[in-house]
Motif scaffolding. Structure first.
Motif, mmCIF file in Angstrom:
data_model
loop_
_atom_site.group_PDB
_atom_site.id
_atom_site.type_symbol
_atom_site.label_atom_id
_atom_site.label_comp_id
_atom_site.label_asym_id
_atom_site.label_seq_id
_atom_site.Cartn_x
_atom_site.Cartn_y
_atom_site.Cartn_z
ATOM 1 N N ILE A 124 0.847 -1.187 0.000
ATOM 2 C CA ILE A 124 0.000 0.000 0.000
ATOM 3 C C ILE A 124 0.883 1.237 0.000
ATOM 4 C CG2 ILE A 124 -1.952 -1.127 1.120
ATOM 5 C CD1 ILE A 124 -1.168 0.140 3.741
ATOM 6 N N ALA A 125 0.394 2.308 -0.639
ATOM 7 C CA ALA A 125 1.206 3.525 -0.738
ATOM 8 C C ALA A 125 0.326 4.759 -0.857
ATOM 9 C CB ALA A 125 2.140 3.443 -1.941
ATOM 10 N N SER A 126 0.906 5.888 -0.482
ATOM 11 C CA SER A 126 0.218 7.180 -0.585
ATOM 12 C C SER A 126 0.609 7.864 -1.894
ATOM 13 C CB SER A 126 0.620 8.073 0.590
ATOM 14 O OG SER A 126 2.014 8.352 0.543
ATOM 15 N N LYS A 127 -0.199 8.844 -2.321
ATOM 16 C CA LYS A 127 0.118 9.622 -3.523
ATOM 17 C C LYS A 127 1.455 10.341 -3.354
ATOM 18 C CE LYS A 127 -1.746 10.981 -6.815
ATOM 19 N NZ LYS A 127 -1.476 10.569 -8.246
ATOM 20 N N ALA A 128 1.793 10.666 -2.099
ATOM 21 C CA ALA A 128 3.046 11.375 -1.824
ATOM 22 C C ALA A 128 4.278 10.511 -2.082
ATOM 23 C CB ALA A 128 3.053 11.878 -0.385
ATOM 24 N N GLY A 129 4.067 9.180 -2.254
ATOM 25 C CA GLY A 129 5.190 8.313 -2.598
ATOM 26 C C GLY A 129 5.755 7.480 -1.473
ATOM 27 N N TYR A 130 5.007 7.338 -0.371
ATOM 28 C CA TYR A 130 5.461 6.517 0.758
ATOM 29 C C TYR A 130 4.598 5.257 0.858
ATOM 30 C CZ TYR A 130 8.075 10.598 2.350
ATOM 31 O OH TYR A 130 8.948 11.656 2.439
ATOM 32 N N GLY A 131 5.227 4.126 1.228
ATOM 33 C CA GLY A 131 4.447 2.902 1.347
ATOM 34 C C GLY A 131 5.168 1.809 2.093
ATOM 35 N N PHE A 132 4.492 0.676 2.228
ATOM 36 C CA PHE A 132 5.059 -0.477 2.932
ATOM 37 C C PHE A 132 4.262 -1.731 2.593
ATOM 38 C CE2 PHE A 132 2.074 1.668 5.816
ATOM 39 C CZ PHE A 132 1.283 0.640 6.298
ATOM 40 N N LEU A 196 9.066 5.501 -1.704
ATOM 41 C CA LEU A 196 9.206 4.595 -2.850
ATOM 42 C C LEU A 196 9.869 5.312 -4.019
ATOM 43 C CD1 LEU A 196 5.640 2.954 -2.930
ATOM 44 C CD2 LEU A 196 7.590 2.321 -1.537
ATOM 45 N N GLN A 197 9.480 6.559 -4.206
ATOM 46 C CA GLN A 197 9.996 7.345 -5.326
ATOM 47 C C GLN A 197 9.861 8.827 -4.954
ATOM 48 O OE1 GLN A 197 7.889 6.651 -9.009
ATOM 49 N NE2 GLN A 197 9.521 7.446 -10.301
ATOM 50 N N ALA A 198 10.858 9.635 -5.328
ATOM 51 C CA ALA A 198 10.840 11.061 -4.981
ATOM 52 C C ALA A 198 10.242 11.878 -6.127
ATOM 53 C CB ALA A 198 12.253 11.533 -4.690
ATOM 54 N N TYR A 199 9.459 12.906 -5.770
ATOM 55 C CA TYR A 199 8.815 13.760 -6.779
ATOM 56 C C TYR A 199 9.013 15.228 -6.422
ATOM 57 C CZ TYR A 199 6.369 9.311 -7.275
ATOM 58 O OH TYR A 199 6.084 7.987 -7.402
ATOM 59 N N ARG A 200 9.356 16.026 -7.427
ATOM 60 C CA ARG A 200 9.394 17.483 -7.208
ATOM 61 C C ARG A 200 7.972 18.012 -7.225
ATOM 62 N NH1 ARG A 200 14.402 18.896 -11.022
ATOM 63 N NH2 ARG A 200 16.080 18.483 -9.561
ATOM 64 N N GLU A 201 7.171 17.444 -8.108
ATOM 65 C CA GLU A 201 5.755 17.806 -8.175
ATOM 66 C C GLU A 201 4.951 16.575 -8.575
ATOM 67 O OE1 GLU A 201 5.555 19.754 -12.615
ATOM 68 O OE2 GLU A 201 6.259 21.045 -10.981
ATOM 69 N N GLY A 202 3.663 16.593 -8.244
ATOM 70 C CA GLY A 202 2.836 15.415 -8.518
ATOM 71 C C GLY A 202 3.118 14.320 -7.508
ATOM 72 N N GLY A 203 2.708 13.105 -7.829
ATOM 73 C CA GLY A 203 2.916 11.988 -6.918
ATOM 74 C C GLY A 203 2.901 10.666 -7.653
ATOM 75 N N VAL A 204 2.528 9.596 -6.950
ATOM 76 C CA VAL A 204 2.444 8.263 -7.550
ATOM 77 C C VAL A 204 1.257 8.213 -8.505
ATOM 78 C CG1 VAL A 204 1.957 5.827 -7.094
ATOM 79 C CG2 VAL A 204 3.516 7.069 -5.595
ATOM 80 N N ARG A 205 1.486 7.701 -9.702
ATOM 81 C CA ARG A 205 0.386 7.508 -10.632
ATOM 82 C C ARG A 205 -0.099 6.066 -10.577
ATOM 83 N NH1 ARG A 205 0.643 9.702 -16.669
ATOM 84 N NH2 ARG A 205 0.521 11.617 -15.447
ATOM 85 N N ASP A 206 0.839 5.119 -10.600
ATOM 86 C CA ASP A 206 0.460 3.701 -10.615
ATOM 87 C C ASP A 206 1.649 2.845 -10.189
ATOM 88 O OD1 ASP A 206 -1.204 1.544 -10.938
ATOM 89 O OD2 ASP A 206 -1.486 1.781 -13.094
ATOM 90 N N ALA A 207 1.377 1.572 -9.969
ATOM 91 C CA ALA A 207 2.449 0.637 -9.585
ATOM 92 C C ALA A 207 2.056 -0.772 -9.994
ATOM 93 C CB ALA A 207 2.698 0.710 -8.084
ATOM 94 N N LEU A 208 3.048 -1.656 -9.967
ATOM 95 C CA LEU A 208 2.813 -3.042 -10.366
ATOM 96 C C LEU A 208 3.819 -3.940 -9.652
ATOM 97 C CD1 LEU A 208 1.358 -4.957 -12.554
ATOM 98 C CD2 LEU A 208 3.415 -4.598 -13.900
#
Length: 212
Positions: A124-132, A196-208
């Motif tokens: 599970i993850a947040s739009k901000a790019g953090y998860g576990f 999970l991934q760093a963003y200057r703007e925006g966030g997570v779009r999708d994952a697999l």
């Protein structure tokens, strides 16, 4: 002499397990519409286009389940809700609003709906790019208010998926993709998680998740 009470010797009855044992186990398809109306249809839905909905509504989730299953709902505010499948309205009508069964705010979206499988793990993850990685058993909630598992900011949660395979690919709104081993993620019961991934703007779009 006084009669000795035999109550102390009586076997302990697990009411929940007893009630569950009385449910007739049969295959159903849980149908949740975009506007949040839920129902359970017997068997498999062969042709989703034949399903009827209220005007302006359409299917959002079709979930194969059994009447003995617990349905888990993951919301964009990071909470999980649990609905027993045998308590769902019949598929003969349009169903009922899911928000009458659980305490879910109108402004909160639904990201994932699935039948609970004991022992399984999810990412599970947040739009901000953090998860576990979350043991799915920890997602089961006993209250209508659900269970807060993922800590999110105002952007909310991004995804909840089964942890299958050995790698995770994450793509951001910036179009950049990052692939890494699933074992790099910590297993947690609740919290914010790791980046999970760093963003200057925006966030997570999708994952697999996948097997390399």
């Amino acid at each position: 002499g006084k009669r000795r009470s035999t109550f102390a010797d009586a076997p302990v009855v697990d009411a929940a397990a007893d009630a569950e044992a009385m449910i007739v186990r049969e295959a159903i398809t849980v149908i949740l519409s975009e506007r949040g109306w839920i129902r359970a249809q017997k068997g498999k839905v062969e042709d989703p286009s034949e399903l009827k909905f209220k005007e302006g509504d359409k299917p959002a989730f079709l979930v194969p389940c059994e009447t003995t299953d617990k349905l888990l709902v993951f919301a964009s505010d990071g909470r999980f809700f649990t609905v027993p499948c045998d308590k769902l309205p019949s598929g003969r009508g349009m169903g009922e609003p899911l928000r009458l069964m659980i305490e879910l705010d109108d402004r909160v979206g639904i990201l994932a709906v699935f039948a609970h499988k004991p022992g399984r793990k999810r990412v599970i993850a947040s739009k901000a790019g953090y998860g576990f990685i979350l043991p799915e058993d920890e997602a089961v909630a006993s209250k209508r208010a659900g269970k807060q598992v993922l800590t999110v900011d105002k952007a909310g949660a991004a995804f909840c998926m089964e942890a299958v395979g050995d790698h995770l690919a994450v793509i951001g709104d910036n179009g950049k993709i990052l692939v890494f081993k699933l074992e790099e993620l910590p297993e947690m019961l609740r919290g914010k998680g790791v980046k999970l991934q760093a963003y200057r703007e925006g966030g997570v779009r999708d994952a697999l998740t996948f097997d390399a």
